[in-house]
Design an enzyme around this catalytic site. Structure first.
Site, PDB file in Angstrom:
ATOM      1  N   ALA A  58      67.307  29.997  45.087  1.00 54.61           N
ATOM      2  CA  ALA A  58      68.084  31.213  44.810  1.00 54.61           C
ATOM      3  C   ALA A  58      68.221  31.365  43.305  1.00 54.61           C
ATOM      4  O   ALA A  58      68.217  30.382  42.562  1.00 54.61           O
ATOM      5  CB  ALA A  58      69.458  31.135  45.464  1.00 54.61           C
ATOM      6  N   ASP A  59      68.330  32.604  42.870  1.00 54.35           N
ATOM      7  CA  ASP A  59      68.536  32.873  41.456  1.00 54.35           C
ATOM      8  C   ASP A  59      69.360  34.154  41.326  1.00 54.35           C
ATOM      9  O   ASP A  59      69.155  35.098  42.086  1.00 54.35           O
ATOM     10  CB  ASP A  59      67.211  33.031  40.716  1.00 54.35           C
ATOM     11  CG  ASP A  59      67.407  32.949  39.216  1.00 54.35           C
ATOM     12  OD1 ASP A  59      67.492  31.824  38.699  1.00 54.35           O
ATOM     13  OD2 ASP A  59      67.502  34.006  38.561  1.00 54.35           O
ATOM     14  N   THR A  60      70.287  34.152  40.382  1.00 51.91           N
ATOM     15  CA  THR A  60      71.162  35.306  40.180  1.00 51.91           C
ATOM     16  C   THR A  60      71.126  35.733  38.728  1.00 51.91           C
ATOM     17  O   THR A  60      71.137  34.891  37.833  1.00 51.91           O
ATOM     18  CB  THR A  60      72.615  34.944  40.570  1.00 51.91           C
ATOM     19  OG1 THR A  60      72.635  34.552  41.938  1.00 51.91           O
ATOM     20  CG2 THR A  60      73.556  36.124  40.386  1.00 51.91           C
TER      21      THR A  60
END
Length: 196
Positions: A72-74
């Protein structure tokens, strides 16, 4: 339930997997997080999440059967500018000064590797967060708490920054960095038995 390898050291993402009672092991990927010229801002979190999954898969011993890997990456974006994790207190102040009183986008990309099918599914979730106007005194108070450390945009929605969050369009979990509905939907779609 089958264990999942989480390609992230984020305590928030770990808390969400614990909430869902998903057994997991953390393996930190080493990747270059810069934005390639041919990847748009909207696709960057998904691209980086996929790179994290790939990096973890490649770091495993040859011949080891890989189960599930979740990346995941934000990122935070306002008026075309991407806000990563502030490098220091001064930059954290600058970020909050620019975000306060405005609505910005929080983009979270997910990548889920299914070891049985040798398949990676991806999703991007876009939320909008509106900060109330903040005085310099409020910004200094928040920065003084240390809550900004290691957080994209210099704030944590699940922390003291919630004092200044006026509205969210989307879900808290997406802004935190692991959207629960989309994760559940991806796992279900791939045949992962979450409900036993």
């Amino acid at each position: 339930m089958e264990p999942i390898i989480l390609a992230s050291s984020s305590p928030r993402r770990q808390e969400i997997l614990k909430l869902l009672n998903i057994p997991f092991k953390v393996v930190m990927p080493e990747i270059d997080e810069s934005q390639p010229d041919d990847v748009t801002t909207e696709k960057l979190p998904e691209y980086l999440a996929t790179r994290k999954v790939d990096a973890v898969a490649r770091s495993m011993p040859v011949g080891l059967e890989l189960p599930w890997i979740l990346g995941a990456d934000t990122l935070i974006e306002l008026d075309g500018k991407i806000y990563g994790k502030p490098r220091d207190q001064e930059q954290a102040v600058q970020f909050l000064q620019e975000l306060q009183g405005k609505t910005h986008r929080v983009l979270t990309g997910l990548a889920l590797y299914n070891g049985t099918l040798h398949f990676v599914s991806t999703r991007t979730v876009i939320s909008q967060v509106t900060f109330a106007p903040m005085t310099r005194e409020e910004i200094d108070w928040y920065i003084g708490t240390g809550d900004w450390h290691g957080a994209a945009g210099g704030y944590r929605i699940q922390g003291l920054a919630s004092c200044f969050i006026k509205t969210i369009t989307g879900t808290n979990s997406a802004v935190v960095g692991l959207p629960i509905f989309e994760l559940y939907d991806m796992l279900k779609e791939q045949g992962y038995a979450l409900i036993e």
